[in-house]
Design a protein around this motif. Sequence first.
Motif, PDB file in Angstrom:
ATOM      1  N   ASN A   1      -7.927  -6.186 -14.985  1.00 19.09           N
ATOM      2  CA  ASN A   1      -8.559  -5.309 -15.975  1.00 19.09           C
ATOM      3  C   ASN A   1      -7.604  -4.817 -17.055  1.00 19.09           C
ATOM      4  N   LEU A   2      -6.383  -5.347 -17.055  1.00 17.00           N
ATOM      5  CA  LEU A   2      -5.393  -4.960 -18.059  1.00 17.00           C
ATOM      6  C   LEU A   2      -5.120  -6.106 -19.013  1.00 17.00           C
ATOM      7  N   ASP A   3      -4.954  -5.791 -20.266  1.00 13.08           N
ATOM      8  CA  ASP A   3      -4.425  -6.746 -21.220  1.00 13.08           C
ATOM      9  C   ASP A   3      -2.957  -6.992 -20.842  1.00 13.08           C
ATOM     10  N   HIS A   4      -2.488  -8.234 -21.008  1.00 14.39           N
ATOM     11  CA  HIS A   4      -1.098  -8.544 -20.635  1.00 14.39           C
ATOM     12  C   HIS A   4      -0.091  -7.667 -21.381  1.00 14.39           C
ATOM     13  N   GLU A   5      -0.370  -7.348 -22.613  1.00 15.32           N
ATOM     14  CA  GLU A   5       0.550  -6.503 -23.383  1.00 15.32           C
ATOM     15  C   GLU A   5       0.607  -5.087 -22.808  1.00 15.32           C
ATOM     16  N   VAL A   6      -0.518  -4.594 -22.342  1.00 13.32           N
ATOM     17  CA  VAL A   6      -0.552  -3.270 -21.716  1.00 13.32           C
ATOM     18  C   VAL A   6       0.256  -3.304 -20.419  1.00 13.32           C
ATOM     19  N   SER A   7       0.072  -4.368 -19.641  1.00 11.21           N
ATOM     20  CA  SER A   7       0.812  -4.497 -18.390  1.00 11.21           C
ATOM     21  C   SER A   7       2.319  -4.570 -18.649  1.00 11.21           C
ATOM     22  N   LYS A   8       2.707  -5.328 -19.667  1.00 10.62           N
ATOM     23  CA  LYS A   8       4.134  -5.414 -20.029  1.00 10.62           C
ATOM     24  C   LYS A   8       4.681  -4.050 -20.449  1.00 10.62           C
ATOM     25  N   ALA A   9       3.913  -3.319 -21.236  1.00  5.96           N
ATOM     26  CA  ALA A   9       4.341  -1.985 -21.666  1.00  5.96           C
ATOM     27  C   ALA A   9       4.479  -1.044 -20.468  1.00  5.96           C
TER      28      ALA A   9
ATOM     29  N   ALA B   1      -3.093   4.580 -14.785  1.00  9.85           N
ATOM     30  CA  ALA B   1      -3.670   3.352 -15.357  1.00  9.85           C
ATOM     31  C   ALA B   1      -4.878   2.896 -14.542  1.00  9.85           C
ATOM     32  N   MET B   2      -4.814   3.037 -13.230  1.00  9.25           N
ATOM     33  CA  MET B   2      -5.977   2.711 -12.390  1.00  9.25           C
ATOM     34  C   MET B   2      -7.163   3.585 -12.784  1.00  9.25           C
ATOM     35  N   GLU B   3      -6.891   4.876 -12.932  1.00  8.16           N
ATOM     36  CA  GLU B   3      -7.954   5.814 -13.277  1.00  8.16           C
ATOM     37  C   GLU B   3      -8.564   5.484 -14.642  1.00  8.16           C
ATOM     38  N   GLU B   4      -7.730   5.023 -15.555  1.00  5.69           N
ATOM     39  CA  GLU B   4      -8.197   4.728 -16.911  1.00  5.69           C
ATOM     40  C   GLU B   4      -8.933   3.394 -17.018  1.00  5.69           C
ATOM     41  N   HIS B   5      -8.464   2.383 -16.301  1.00  6.69           N
ATOM     42  CA  HIS B   5      -8.953   1.024 -16.521  1.00  6.69           C
ATOM     43  C   HIS B   5      -9.923   0.500 -15.462  1.00  6.69           C
ATOM     44  N   LEU B   6     -10.089   1.209 -14.348  1.00  7.54           N
ATOM     45  CA  LEU B   6     -10.970   0.716 -13.282  1.00  7.54           C
ATOM     46  C   LEU B   6     -12.104   1.694 -13.034  1.00  7.54           C
ATOM     47  N   SER B   7     -13.286   1.170 -12.815  1.00  6.15           N
ATOM     48  CA  SER B   7     -14.442   2.052 -12.585  1.00  6.15           C
ATOM     49  C   SER B   7     -14.266   2.881 -11.318  1.00  6.15           C
ATOM     50  N   ASP B   8     -13.610   2.309 -10.316  1.00  9.34           N
ATOM     51  CA  ASP B   8     -13.342   3.057  -9.079  1.00  9.34           C
ATOM     52  C   ASP B   8     -11.864   3.455  -8.989  1.00  9.34           C
ATOM     53  N   GLY B   9     -11.212   3.481 -10.130  1.00  8.35           N
ATOM     54  CA  GLY B   9      -9.780   3.752 -10.180  1.00  8.35           C
ATOM     55  C   GLY B   9      -9.378   5.125  -9.671  1.00  8.35           C
ATOM     56  N   LYS B  10     -10.195   6.125  -9.920  1.00  7.72           N
ATOM     57  CA  LYS B  10      -9.870   7.482  -9.445  1.00  7.72           C
ATOM     58  C   LYS B  10      -9.838   7.502  -7.921  1.00  7.72           C
ATOM     59  N   ALA B  11     -10.827   6.892  -7.290  1.00 13.18           N
ATOM     60  CA  ALA B  11     -10.873   6.848  -5.822  1.00 13.18           C
ATOM     61  C   ALA B  11      -9.688   6.046  -5.276  1.00 13.18           C
ATOM     62  N   MET B  12      -9.359   4.930  -5.938  1.00 15.27           N
ATOM     63  CA  MET B  12      -8.214   4.119  -5.506  1.00 15.27           C
ATOM     64  C   MET B  12      -6.914   4.917  -5.630  1.00 15.27           C
ATOM     65  N   ALA B  13      -6.734   5.580  -6.761  1.00 17.26           N
ATOM     66  CA  ALA B  13      -5.516   6.349  -6.993  1.00 17.26           C
ATOM     67  C   ALA B  13      -5.416   7.518  -6.014  1.00 17.26           C
ATOM     68  N   ASP B  14      -6.532   8.186  -5.753  1.00 22.85           N
ATOM     69  CA  ASP B  14      -6.516   9.297  -4.800  1.00 22.85           C
ATOM     70  C   ASP B  14      -6.151   8.817  -3.397  1.00 22.85           C
ATOM     71  N   LYS B  15      -6.667   7.668  -3.007  1.00 21.02           N
ATOM     72  CA  LYS B  15      -6.335   7.088  -1.694  1.00 21.02           C
ATOM     73  C   LYS B  15      -4.841   6.767  -1.622  1.00 21.02           C
ATOM     74  N   ASP B  16      -4.333   6.144  -2.685  1.00 19.05           N
ATOM     75  CA  ASP B  16      -2.910   5.799  -2.716  1.00 19.05           C
ATOM     76  C   ASP B  16      -2.025   7.043  -2.728  1.00 19.05           C
ATOM     77  N   ARG B  17      -2.443   8.082  -3.446  1.00 14.88           N
ATOM     78  CA  ARG B  17      -1.675   9.336  -3.446  1.00 14.88           C
ATOM     79  C   ARG B  17      -1.637   9.949  -2.044  1.00 14.88           C
ATOM     80  N   ALA B  18      -2.753   9.891  -1.330  1.00 16.88           N
ATOM     81  CA  ALA B  18      -2.791  10.423   0.043  1.00 16.88           C
ATOM     82  C   ALA B  18      -1.850   9.622   0.946  1.00 16.88           C
ATOM     83  N   GLU B  19      -1.830   8.306   0.772  1.00 18.74           N
ATOM     84  CA  GLU B  19      -0.906   7.472   1.554  1.00 18.74           C
ATOM     85  C   GLU B  19       0.539   7.796   1.183  1.00 18.74           C
TER      86      GLU B  19
END
Length: 189
Positions: free
Chosen positions: A124-132, A56-74
């Motif tokens: 950056n998420l619609d509340h319905e998307v976050s709930k889903a 979801a980070m990768e899809e909805h955030l412009s820097d989401g791929k970098a954020m997700a990669d950092k979190d995966r490394a952690e």
Amino acid sequence: MTLISDAIKSDHRDIEEAYNNILTAASDDEKRRWQNQFTWELARHSIGEELVVYPAMEEHLSDGKAMADKDRAEHKTVKDYLEKFQNLKPDNAEFIPTLQGLWGTLSQHIKEEEEQDLVKLEANLDHEVSKAMVSSFKRTKMFVPTRSHPSAPDKPPFETVAGLLAAPIDHIKDLFRKFPDQAASDIPP
């Protein structure tokens, strides 16, 4: 709990509670039970994030791929610590130091995730998307491994395949592990 950030934070509190209960346990048996609970919570949570939140980070955030990669490394560092910790007996001299090293890395990850990543994602998420995502996160945690397998892939679809292979074995072994909410009579001989 209506938003994915609430679900993630709730898991973080459960993991922290198990950590603290290990440190304050009065016996090796109690430590072992909380060790199993901590491992179970953290392993499922980590993979749930990797399969639901990071994409979801990768899809909805412009820097989401970098954020997700950092979190995966952690997560990889945390999984390495967890693999060592889950295999230690409470009377081992490395038990508490390994747990504390794990918690040092994990608590920093949790802090950054709660104060930065989740805030940015929710904005950056619609509340319905976050709930889903909450429903998906909870369902995912039911089917993933309950122990650390740091050599497994950490990106879909490979994480999913590896998890589906490891999860049944972990779930069967969990039947023979002691957990804090079980009476001694509930444990198979």
